[in-house]
Design an enzyme around this catalytic site. Structure first.
Site, PDB file in Angstrom:
ATOM      1  CB  THR A 232      51.264  50.118  39.326  1.00 27.35           C
ATOM      2  OG1 THR A 232      49.954  50.082  38.768  1.00 27.35           O
ATOM      3  CG2 THR A 232      51.220  50.795  40.679  1.00 27.35           C
TER       4      THR A 232
ATOM      5  CE1 TYR B 201      39.344  62.665  42.066  1.00 27.52           C
ATOM      6  CE2 TYR B 201      38.573  63.538  39.974  1.00 27.52           C
ATOM      7  CZ  TYR B 201      38.736  63.674  41.329  1.00 27.52           C
ATOM      8  OH  TYR B 201      38.298  64.805  41.968  1.00 27.52           O
TER       9      TYR B 201
ATOM     10  CE1 TYR C 247      46.750  45.946  38.127  1.00 32.12           C
ATOM     11  CE2 TYR C 247      47.801  47.796  37.013  1.00 32.12           C
ATOM     12  CZ  TYR C 247      47.681  46.972  38.111  1.00 32.12           C
ATOM     13  OH  TYR C 247      48.487  47.166  39.195  1.00 32.12           O
TER      14      TYR C 247
ATOM     15  NE  ARG D 250      48.926  50.790  43.158  1.00 39.76           N
ATOM     16  CZ  ARG D 250      49.909  51.611  43.544  1.00 39.76           C
ATOM     17  NH1 ARG D 250      49.825  52.890  43.290  1.00 39.76           N
ATOM     18  NH2 ARG D 250      50.964  51.131  44.181  1.00 39.76           N
TER      19      ARG D 250
ATOM     20  CE  LYS E  36      49.275  43.458  37.925  1.00 37.04           C
ATOM     21  NZ  LYS E  36      50.228  44.601  37.891  1.00 37.04           N
TER      22      LYS E  36
ATOM     23  CB  ILE F 154      51.607  40.976  36.046  1.00 41.49           C
ATOM     24  CG1 ILE F 154      51.188  40.396  34.687  1.00 41.49           C
ATOM     25  CG2 ILE F 154      52.335  42.306  35.869  1.00 41.49           C
ATOM     26  CD1 ILE F 154      50.242  41.267  33.883  1.00 41.49           C
TER      27      ILE F 154
END
Length: 294
Positions: free
Chosen positions: A46, A109, A135, A140, A164, A206
């Site tokens: 990201t 999405y 992740y 997001r 993560k 991270i």
């Protein structure tokens, strides 16, 4: 064995004013991170603006980073996608480029079901041999990877080894730790939650903050692992005002602005990311001064 323990930097992608990737600057940043004690490089995530990289750029940046690092510390490549076939393709390319591990964000999405997540991640994992971190960042992606799904994947897919966790939901994170009894490698995806996650048996972070303070984030983790929890906690709390400023606008806008303020010359953003609002930029500058970085 974990891919890494301690501080992994979610490295920015430096751009030239023309919009091209600045590879000479990228090499400088990688060397600076290694010299600063960073335990792993996470490339094309990201913070690296991977969403606006072409596939060719994505693969070239991974290979370049692996070549520069040359085995000194692990390189973990972000290769997730909302399309399973694309994630498979990027993951295979990253493995061929020399990546030591992969970071796979949940499909965004499309909003897959938990069953779909299991199928998606399993299919990617079966296409490669190197270890994989999931992740989880529902803010997001619009979807949460449930603790049971994470534990199931780590238990039943040989090369899916950890996650993560950037949900910020500590009840969920604690449930992962409880269900897995320590065999899911947990990494904080939030700089303001490093020490709390380590206290649940986490392997490290991270980190966005590591782009500007690699030694401090490395030391925060190392002190905790050495049993010096009070010192580690103080470092965590001392960094909170700066961390808040680094996320006062969408990442990686503030961290790249901070790096440019510090003379690192990482260049502009790719749209739709744009320059910070003046009041937020001033706030960031103030916290960089307070933290001793300016």
């Amino acid at each position: 064995m974990s891919i890494f323990e301690g501080a992994g930097v979610a490295l920015v992608t430096p751009f030239k004013e023309s919009g091209e990737i600045n590879y000479s600057k990228l090499e400088e940043l990688v060397e600076e991170q290694i010299a600063g004690g960073t335990d792993s490089i996470i490339i094309c995530g990201t913070t690296g603006e991977s969403a606006t990289l072409t596939h060719d750029e994505h693969i070239k940046e991974i290979k370049f980073t692996c070549d520069v690092v040359n085995g000194r510390i692990p390189v973990i490549a972000g290769t997730g996608s909302n399309c399973t076939a694309t994630a498979v393709y990027l993951s295979k390319c990253a493995e061929e480029a020399g990546a030591d591990g992969l970071l796979l964000v949940s499909p965004y999405y499309n909003k897959s079901t938990q069953k779909g997540l299991r199928i998606h991640f399993t299919e990617v994992a079966e296409a490669v041999k190197i270890p994989i971190l999931l992740y989880n960042i529902p803010g997001r992606t619009g979807i949460n990877i449930n603790p049971e799904t994470i534990v199931d994947l780590c238990k039943n897919v040989e090369n899916i080894v950890g996650v993560k966790e950037a949900s910020g939901n500590f009840s969920s994170i604690a449930k992962i730790a409880s269900l897995s009894d320590g065999w899911v490698d947990l990494y904080s995806g939030n700089d303001d939650q490093i020490v709390p996650l380590l206290s649940l048996g986490g392997k490290g972070v991270i980190s966005v903050l590591s782009n500007i303070a690699p030694r401090q984030v490395h030391d925060m983790c190392e002190l905790y692992f050495k049993g010096e929890a009070a010192k580690s906690t103080k470092m965590q709390l001392d960094a909170i005002p700066l961390i808040d400023a680094l996320f006062c606008e969408v990442n990686p806008i503030p961290v790249k602005e901070a790096m440019n303020m510090m003379g690192k010359e990482v260049g502009p953003f790719r749209k739709p990311l744009v320059e910070m609002e003046p009041q937020n930029k001033e706030r960031l500058r103030k916290e960089l001064v307070n933290y001793g970085l300016l």
